[in-house]
Design a protein around this motif. Structure first.
Motif, PDB file in Angstrom:
ATOM      1  N   HIS A  22      -3.538  -2.723  13.116  1.00 45.50           N
ATOM      2  CA  HIS A  22      -4.048  -1.412  12.666  1.00 45.50           C
ATOM      3  C   HIS A  22      -4.902  -1.575  11.399  1.00 45.50           C
ATOM      4  CE1 HIS A  22      -1.672   0.602  15.604  1.00 45.50           C
ATOM      5  NE2 HIS A  22      -0.522   0.590  14.959  1.00 45.50           N
ATOM      6  N   VAL A  23      -6.017  -0.850  11.384  1.00 44.75           N
ATOM      7  CA  VAL A  23      -6.983  -0.986  10.286  1.00 44.75           C
ATOM      8  C   VAL A  23      -6.345  -0.744   8.917  1.00 44.75           C
ATOM      9  CG1 VAL A  23      -9.211  -0.183   9.449  1.00 44.75           C
ATOM     10  CG2 VAL A  23      -8.682  -0.036  11.866  1.00 44.75           C
ATOM     11  N   GLN A  24      -5.501   0.293   8.846  1.00 47.97           N
ATOM     12  CA  GLN A  24      -4.925   0.631   7.538  1.00 47.97           C
ATOM     13  C   GLN A  24      -3.952  -0.438   7.073  1.00 47.97           C
ATOM     14  OE1 GLN A  24      -4.278   2.167  10.398  1.00 47.97           O
ATOM     15  NE2 GLN A  24      -2.139   2.798  10.555  1.00 47.97           N
ATOM     16  N   THR A  25      -3.335  -1.129   8.018  1.00 49.95           N
ATOM     17  CA  THR A  25      -2.418  -2.208   7.642  1.00 49.95           C
ATOM     18  C   THR A  25      -3.218  -3.367   7.048  1.00 49.95           C
ATOM     19  OG1 THR A  25      -0.903  -1.555   9.396  1.00 49.95           O
ATOM     20  CG2 THR A  25      -0.648  -3.771   8.518  1.00 49.95           C
ATOM     21  N   ILE A  26      -4.317  -3.702   7.705  1.00 51.35           N
ATOM     22  CA  ILE A  26      -5.178  -4.775   7.176  1.00 51.35           C
ATOM     23  C   ILE A  26      -5.605  -4.409   5.750  1.00 51.35           C
ATOM     24  CG2 ILE A  26      -7.391  -5.972   7.455  1.00 51.35           C
ATOM     25  CD1 ILE A  26      -7.114  -5.651  10.464  1.00 51.35           C
ATOM     26  N   ASP A  27      -5.978  -3.150   5.574  1.00 51.46           N
ATOM     27  CA  ASP A  27      -6.448  -2.671   4.277  1.00 51.46           C
ATOM     28  C   ASP A  27      -5.387  -2.892   3.194  1.00 51.46           C
ATOM     29  OD1 ASP A  27      -7.645  -1.270   2.244  1.00 51.46           O
ATOM     30  OD2 ASP A  27      -7.957   0.576   3.376  1.00 51.46           O
ATOM     31  N   VAL A  28      -4.158  -2.438   3.460  1.00 49.57           N
ATOM     32  CA  VAL A  28      -3.090  -2.525   2.452  1.00 49.57           C
ATOM     33  C   VAL A  28      -2.694  -3.989   2.193  1.00 49.57           C
ATOM     34  CG1 VAL A  28      -0.663  -1.950   1.981  1.00 49.57           C
ATOM     35  CG2 VAL A  28      -2.219  -0.199   2.863  1.00 49.57           C
ATOM     36  N   VAL A  29      -2.638  -4.778   3.255  1.00 45.86           N
ATOM     37  CA  VAL A  29      -2.268  -6.189   3.067  1.00 45.86           C
ATOM     38  C   VAL A  29      -3.353  -6.905   2.242  1.00 45.86           C
ATOM     39  CG1 VAL A  29      -1.716  -8.374   4.221  1.00 45.86           C
ATOM     40  CG2 VAL A  29      -0.893  -6.227   5.176  1.00 45.86           C
ATOM     41  N   LYS A  30      -4.606  -6.562   2.494  1.00 47.78           N
ATOM     42  CA  LYS A  30      -5.695  -7.161   1.706  1.00 47.78           C
ATOM     43  C   LYS A  30      -5.555  -6.835   0.224  1.00 47.78           C
ATOM     44  CE  LYS A  30     -10.162  -7.086   3.424  1.00 47.78           C
ATOM     45  NZ  LYS A  30     -11.199  -6.403   4.258  1.00 47.78           N
ATOM     46  N   THR A  31      -5.268  -5.559  -0.065  1.00 45.87           N
ATOM     47  CA  THR A  31      -5.079  -5.154  -1.459  1.00 45.87           C
ATOM     48  C   THR A  31      -3.987  -5.999  -2.111  1.00 45.87           C
ATOM     49  OG1 THR A  31      -5.612  -2.886  -0.859  1.00 45.87           O
ATOM     50  CG2 THR A  31      -4.520  -3.210  -2.977  1.00 45.87           C
ATOM     51  N   ARG A  32      -2.878  -6.122  -1.406  1.00 44.07           N
ATOM     52  CA  ARG A  32      -1.738  -6.846  -1.957  1.00 44.07           C
ATOM     53  C   ARG A  32      -2.111  -8.317  -2.159  1.00 44.07           C
ATOM     54  NH1 ARG A  32       3.919  -5.231  -1.489  1.00 44.07           N
ATOM     55  NH2 ARG A  32       3.249  -3.117  -1.073  1.00 44.07           N
ATOM     56  N   ALA A  33      -2.818  -8.892  -1.175  1.00 43.48           N
ATOM     57  CA  ALA A  33      -3.178 -10.316  -1.247  1.00 43.48           C
ATOM     58  C   ALA A  33      -4.117 -10.572  -2.420  1.00 43.48           C
ATOM     59  CB  ALA A  33      -3.837 -10.744   0.056  1.00 43.48           C
ATOM     60  N   GLU A  34      -5.057  -9.660  -2.611  1.00 44.33           N
ATOM     61  CA  GLU A  34      -6.013  -9.819  -3.708  1.00 44.33           C
ATOM     62  C   GLU A  34      -5.266  -9.907  -5.038  1.00 44.33           C
ATOM     63  OE1 GLU A  34      -8.960  -6.699  -3.746  1.00 44.33           O
ATOM     64  OE2 GLU A  34      -9.498  -7.170  -5.835  1.00 44.33           O
ATOM     65  N   GLN A  35      -4.237  -9.060  -5.193  1.00 44.04           N
ATOM     66  CA  GLN A  35      -3.493  -9.058  -6.450  1.00 44.04           C
ATOM     67  C   GLN A  35      -2.668 -10.327  -6.630  1.00 44.04           C
ATOM     68  OE1 GLN A  35      -3.974  -6.760  -8.844  1.00 44.04           O
ATOM     69  NE2 GLN A  35      -5.525  -6.036  -7.416  1.00 44.04           N
ATOM     70  N   PHE A  36      -2.107 -10.815  -5.516  1.00 43.64           N
ATOM     71  CA  PHE A  36      -1.313 -12.042  -5.611  1.00 43.64           C
ATOM     72  C   PHE A  36      -2.197 -13.276  -5.710  1.00 43.64           C
ATOM     73  CE2 PHE A  36       2.390  -9.858  -3.369  1.00 43.64           C
ATOM     74  CZ  PHE A  36       3.247  -9.979  -4.445  1.00 43.64           C
ATOM     75  N   GLY A  37      -3.475 -13.102  -5.394  1.00 45.91           N
ATOM     76  CA  GLY A  37      -4.353 -14.264  -5.368  1.00 45.91           C
ATOM     77  C   GLY A  37      -4.243 -15.058  -4.071  1.00 45.91           C
ATOM     78  N   PHE A  38      -3.821 -14.409  -2.987  1.00 44.07           N
ATOM     79  CA  PHE A  38      -3.804 -15.072  -1.681  1.00 44.07           C
ATOM     80  C   PHE A  38      -5.148 -14.829  -0.994  1.00 44.07           C
ATOM     81  CE2 PHE A  38       0.934 -13.647  -1.369  1.00 44.07           C
ATOM     82  CZ  PHE A  38       1.295 -14.590  -2.311  1.00 44.07           C
ATOM     83  N   ASP A  39      -5.510 -15.752  -0.104  1.00 48.05           N
ATOM     84  CA  ASP A  39      -6.705 -15.528   0.716  1.00 48.05           C
ATOM     85  C   ASP A  39      -6.285 -14.908   2.040  1.00 48.05           C
ATOM     86  OD1 ASP A  39      -8.424 -16.688  -1.161  1.00 48.05           O
ATOM     87  OD2 ASP A  39      -7.759 -18.681  -0.521  1.00 48.05           O
ATOM     88  N   ILE A  40      -7.094 -13.997   2.507  1.00 48.26           N
ATOM     89  CA  ILE A  40      -6.822 -13.357   3.791  1.00 48.26           C
ATOM     90  C   ILE A  40      -7.843 -13.852   4.806  1.00 48.26           C
ATOM     91  CG2 ILE A  40      -6.973 -11.154   5.029  1.00 48.26           C
ATOM     92  CD1 ILE A  40      -4.395 -11.338   3.525  1.00 48.26           C
ATOM     93  N   ILE A  41      -7.353 -14.255   5.948  1.00 46.73           N
ATOM     94  CA  ILE A  41      -8.252 -14.638   7.040  1.00 46.73           C
ATOM     95  C   ILE A  41      -8.009 -13.652   8.169  1.00 46.73           C
ATOM     96  CG2 ILE A  41      -8.837 -16.428   8.709  1.00 46.73           C
ATOM     97  CD1 ILE A  41      -7.497 -18.435   6.692  1.00 46.73           C
ATOM     98  N   ILE A  42      -9.085 -13.020   8.623  1.00 49.92           N
ATOM     99  CA  ILE A  42      -8.958 -12.082   9.737  1.00 49.92           C
ATOM    100  C   ILE A  42      -9.714 -12.666  10.924  1.00 49.92           C
ATOM    101  CG2 ILE A  42      -9.466  -9.736  10.539  1.00 49.92           C
ATOM    102  CD1 ILE A  42      -9.384  -8.908   7.561  1.00 49.92           C
ATOM    103  N   GLY A  43      -9.078 -12.695  12.078  1.00 49.77           N
ATOM    104  CA  GLY A  43      -9.756 -13.242  13.248  1.00 49.77           C
ATOM    105  C   GLY A  43      -8.970 -12.945  14.506  1.00 49.77           C
ATOM    106  N   PRO A  44      -9.501 -13.386  15.651  1.00 51.71           N
ATOM    107  CA  PRO A  44      -8.769 -13.184  16.909  1.00 51.71           C
ATOM    108  C   PRO A  44      -7.392 -13.836  16.834  1.00 51.71           C
ATOM    109  CG  PRO A  44     -10.995 -14.001  17.313  1.00 51.71           C
ATOM    110  CD  PRO A  44     -10.769 -14.091  15.843  1.00 51.71           C
ATOM    111  N   ALA A  45      -6.386 -13.169  17.374  1.00 54.97           N
ATOM    112  CA  ALA A  45      -5.001 -13.622  17.252  1.00 54.97           C
ATOM    113  C   ALA A  45      -4.844 -15.091  17.644  1.00 54.97           C
ATOM    114  CB  ALA A  45      -4.093 -12.741  18.120  1.00 54.97           C
TER     115      ALA A  45
END
Ligand SMILES: *Cc1c(COP(=O)(O)O)cnc(C)c1O
Length: 964
Positions: A182-205
């Motif tokens: 879900h788009v909103q889940t990606i959004d919130v997880v990205k926010t959290r990752a940015e703060q923790f300093g994690f990298d987010i990779i989005i792609g086909p499962a």
């Protein structure tokens, strides 16, 4: 007729104010004379430093009556257009069973309780939460569950954080999110990752394991509806020593193989469609399960089974040491208020329908999806997938046309993916709806017949769930899910649990820092109106005009009350507000090229969520000492601010302090921090001592969260819901949360979301709106003043019996005070715990125990308690003091007295082998008023250690019930 009243007097415009405020005018003057002052104004002068008092009153206007308020709100609500929602994406229409609607959601016995800190008088909601955990574990196929998180998106972010803590891939810094989450889940997880300093990779499962990752998140079924067998993807992720997390649809899990059985390490999702209205985004409970071996890393709370003093099964929050106020910056997350009321509703939904009923509901939903798909395929429509549970995604050339027809028919589809639209059917979908969907998608005259399509599917069997993913194990086999399917049984089960819990409809709950004030019935009425309850958070804005108006007015009032310039409603708890505020501070520094500022000063008296949130924003925490009077030690503050100057990001300070005093130096504190280039975060949990009298903005703070579930009358629901909006000065406004589906005006599109829904728990905002409207400027100020009068009256009266730990100017306290029990403990061995438990025998919930100072009780009476109730509480405390004196004098031994044996249940008091040093009557009815109206704890004191050593977080097996 010279003494006839005028019409104006008869109209009683101030009616609500006098009902919200507990003490009558006569009681007020009694309390004021006890305090040796002649007026409220005089007490305020003695208590609140002149330097921070507001010169002008609030601009909210006159108080409105209950009738005026509800009729205006109804007119606003009716501007919302309640279209049929097929949007899906994590939010589905549901039938709230009426027996649950009225007896749980609309019942103060359920909605006015607090988090079960005193488990002996909370066994009802603890059992219901244990049902929630059992349900979560059964449906997800994992062996450890938490008792609800804030929403699906934040639960996914918590899963990422857990993965980082426990994954063996220690070097990896990336978290993978499948692009069909879900788009909103990606959004919130990205926010959290940015703060923790994690990298987010989005792609086909399928590509998850191509990367160096510590964890991956999949959606099951995907946001566009596909049901994919994740077994191999999960195994591939685990081969990388990473954790596989699955966000799942709770209703689909009735038919689909459990993700735990596919190998998942964490499963999470929203329990909304189990009988909780969409409410334009919330509140809803999220479920979260994982492996037992990760129990020390679990976010949020676990309810566990333990034993009481007499060896009976008894429930309580397990491993209380994980509570954030104890773990502070070492906490797994900052979750404090969660979504207990909504978790209870979802659990009751499962109890009421049972496994058979739920399966039927899920099968019916699935059949409608099959029928819809079959009809569309027959007409040559291209479907994106061959598998589905409830969501059909159409690949469409004529999308615009179809969407226009849908809107004309007052129907919403999910349209936020280019070139396609999705239709999610739900529990509320009917045969007529399916015909209407055909009409919309195909145009009228398609000639499709629902019964004929159904006959085909019944004959051939459904192919839309892959055979490997058809659920074949039994779920919800526990008797609690198989015993209460008639309404009579259900009604009694709900009532039986309710009777075990002490809530505000029994007596004052004087938990300091929690502001347990009146949650007026009129304030609660609008939340179940369909116009507020049945909107999908992603419906087009022009369908939510009523919400926009209500939120806009609440926004402006909160701006006025806080002295800030802008407010975001998105955070769905106080702690989430802290987090959102810290992100705004960080982004502000970055925007000025000062992104290196990362030190957060936190006074030692701070609430545990402060350091927990700062840690989540990757800040370095420096603790500032307090002096003997409980104030921030100014020398220490100056020294530490100077030491970290260049790297100072902010201070997090609570005002009035958690020590219950208005610190005189608060303006200086703000100045010092500003001089070093830092920002001031003022924790707004204590706004009940500020509204209309002072404000964080006027004092010099830059950002605060408000707990609408404290000062602004949203009930605590037994541990949630909450709303934690943040107010900010204009320079921080551009950095407040936005949302990737619904753009929140005034903030940058680059800002991520902190909650799944753009306006967080929008459905409960009318409660605070109504409170403010009915109090008006005058009533709000009076509420603050009365809270201060009540607290000072209580402190002064009790001070003859117990030391009051901290006081401010002229020996006054703010809206709460701390009773110091340490001297008595040193003298007699009786602890604050014994006093807290003994208060239960007197019919009271204990004040806040050992926060912010160990060995003390913090009392906050609020303005809603009358002098009669406060006097009852004082009477209980004084009587308990008398009991402690009998121990001091040797009349009772430290092993055998009513305090260490508290609380007393009926079974305990009536047992045939009573041979204690005190008599039964003394045990149960220690003062005459208790005998008139006894509230019985249902278990005796609970053994925490036993429960933590033998952690059991699902309903105990049937044998245990038989043993009883
Ligand atoms: C209640 C409280 C919080 C946390 O708020 P939640 O809504 O429970 O997350 C933070 N600080 C203080 C001082 C509080 O009393």
């Amino acid at each position: 007729m010279s003494n006839a009243k005028s019409l104006e007097q008869l109209e009683q415009k101030q009616d609500f104010i006098r009902r919200h405020i507990g003490p009558s005018p006569a009681q007020m003057s009694d309390m004021l004379s006890a305090l040796g002052v002649s007026s409220v104004e005089q007490l305020m002068e003695q208590t609140v430093p002149a330097s921070i008092r507001l010169e002008n009153g609030l601009q909210i206007g006159e108080s409105r009556t209950e009738v005026e308020t509800l009729s205006y709100l109804k007119s606003v609500a009716s501007k919302n257009k309640v279209f049929k929602s097929y949007i899906g994406q994590g939010y589905h229409p549901t039938h709230v069973p009426h027996v649950i609607l009225r007896n749980v959601l609309e019942n103060p016995g359920w909605y006015t309780a607090y988090t079960p800190y005193q488990p002996e008088i909370a066994q009802g909601r603890l059992e219901s939460l244990l049902n929630f955990q059992t349900m979560s574990m059964d449906l997800t196929g994992l062996d450890l569950a938490s008792a609800s998180l804030l929403d699906e998106a934040t639960a996914a972010a918590e899963a990422m954080a857990l993965a980082k803590r426990v994954a063996k891939a220690k070097k990896a810094n990336s978290f993978f999110i499948a692009d069909d989450v879900h788009v909103q889940t990606i959004d919130v997880v990205k926010t959290r990752a940015e703060q923790f300093g994690f990298d987010i990779i989005i792609g086909p499962a399928q590509e998850a394991a191509n990367h160096d990752i510590f964890g991956a998140l999949f959606q099951y079924p995907t946001t566009s509806g596909e049901v994919v067998d994740l077994t191999d993807l999960i195994a591939a992720v685990q081969d990388k020593k990473a954790l596989a997390c699955v966000a799942a649809d709770i209703m689909a899990l009735m038919l689909l193989k459990a993700p735990g059985k596919l190998g998942a390490d964490v499963v999470l999702g929203s329990a909304q469609r189990f009988g909780v209205p969409m409410g334009y985004g919330g509140p809803h409970a999220a479920f979260f399960t994982t492996r037992d071996k990760y129990k020390r890393s679990l976010p949020g709370r676990i309810i566990g089974v333990s034993k009481d003093r007499l060896g009976n099964d008894a429930l309580r929050m397990a491993m209380q040491t994980r509570e954030q106020h104890i773990r502070r910056e070492k906490a797994n997350s900052n979750i404090c208020t969660a979504q207990v009321l909504l978790a209870n509703m979802a659990a009751f939904y499962a109890v009421y329908h049972g496994p058979e009923g739920l399966k039927t509901i899920a099968e019916r939903i699935h059949r409608f999806a099959d029928i819809l798909a079959a009809g569309l395929k027959e007409k040559g429509v291209t479907l994106k997938h061959d598998t589905w549970f409830d969501t059909i995604t159409v690949v469409a050339q004529n999308k615009e046309e179809v969407v226009a027809r849908a809107v004309a028919a007052e129907v919403n589809f999910a349209t936020n993916h280019a070139g396609e639209y999705s239709v999610s059917v739900s529990e509320t979908t009917t045969r007529e709806d399916i015909v209407e969907l055909f009409d919309i998608i195909l145009g009228e005259g398609h000639g499709l017949d629902v019964a004929a399509l159904d006959a085909q599917i019944s004959a051939n069997g459904s192919q839309s769930i892959p055979a490997s993913l058809v659920r074949d194990d039994e779920v919800l086999t526990h008797p609690n899910f198989n015993s209460y399917h008639s309404e009579t049984e259900m009604l009694r089960y709900i009532k039986r649990l309710e009777n075990k819990d002490l809530a505000l409809n029994h007596s004052m709950i004087s938990l300091g820092s929690c502001t347990m004030k009146l949650n007026a019935t009129a304030e609660m009425i609008p939340i179940t109106w369909p116009e507020f309850a049945n909107l999908h958070p992603f419906c087009p804005l022009d369908q939510a005009e009523g919400y926009q108006i209500m939120i806009g007015e609440l926004h402006d009032w909160l701006v006025d009350i806080t002295g800030y310039d802008a407010v975001s409603m998105q955070p769905n708890s106080g702690a989430q507000g802290e987090y959102a505020g810290l992100i705004a501070i960080r982004k502000y520094h970055e925007s000025r090229g000062e992104g290196h500022r990362n030190v957060c000063l936190i006074p030692s008296s701070a609430h545990g969520t402060n350091p927990a949130s700062a840690q989540m924003a990757s800040m370095k925490i420096v603790v500032v000492d307090c002096d003997k009077q409980g104030n921030v030690d100014m020398d220490d503050l100056k020294a530490k601010a100077a030491e970290v100057s260049e790297n100072l990001s902010c201070i997090m300070i609570t005002y009035p302090s958690t020590h219950g005093v208005y610190e005189e130096t608060i303006r200086d504190i703000c100045d010092i921090v500003h001089q070093h280039g830092g920002q001031v975060y003022m924790d707004g949990a204590n706004m009940n001592a500020q509204v209309g009298v002072t404000s964080p903005g006027s004092i010099g703070s830059d950002v605060s969260h408000l707990n609408l579930h404290k000062t602004f009358c949203i009930p605590h629901g037994g541990g949630g819901p909450g709303v934690g909006p943040i107010g900010v000065k204009s320079h921080l406004a551009p950095f407040m949360p936005n949302h990737s589906v619904i753009n929140v005006p005034g903030t940058s599109v680059d800002n991520g979301a902190v909650s799944a829904a753009p306006y967080g728990s929008a459905a409960i905002l009318p409660i605070s709106w109504a409170y403010i409207a009915m109090m008006g400027s005058e009533g709000l100020r009076q509420a603050t003043e009365t809270a201060i009068v009540n607290a000072n009256y209580l402190a002064q009266t009790l001070s003859e019996h117990f030391p009051i730990l901290y006081r401010g100017r002229n020996d006054r306290v703010a809206h709460e005070c701390i009773i110091d029990l340490r001297p008595l403990k040193d003298a007699t061995g009786i602890s604050e715990m014994d006093v807290a438990k003994r208060l239960q025998d007197y019919g009271f919930h204990s004040p806040t125990m050992s926060f912010p100072v160990a060995g003390t009780l913090m009392v906050e009476p609020t303005e809603s308690e009358s002098k009669v109730e406060i006097d009852r509480f004082i009477e209980a405390m004084v009587a308990i003091k008398g009991e402690i004196e009998k121990i001091a004098s040797g009349e009772w031994s430290i092993e055998d007295n009513p305090l260490v044996n508290a609380p007393h249940t009926q079974a305990d008091v009536l047992s045939s082998d009573w041979n204690r040093a005190y008599d039964r009557f003394e045990a149960a009815f220690p003062v005459p008023s208790v005998a008139k109206d006894k509230f019985w704890p249902t278990v005796t004191r609970i053994d925490d250690v036993y429960g933590d050593r033998n952690l059991l977080c699902s309903c105990p097996a049937v044998d245990t019930y038989r043993d009883e």
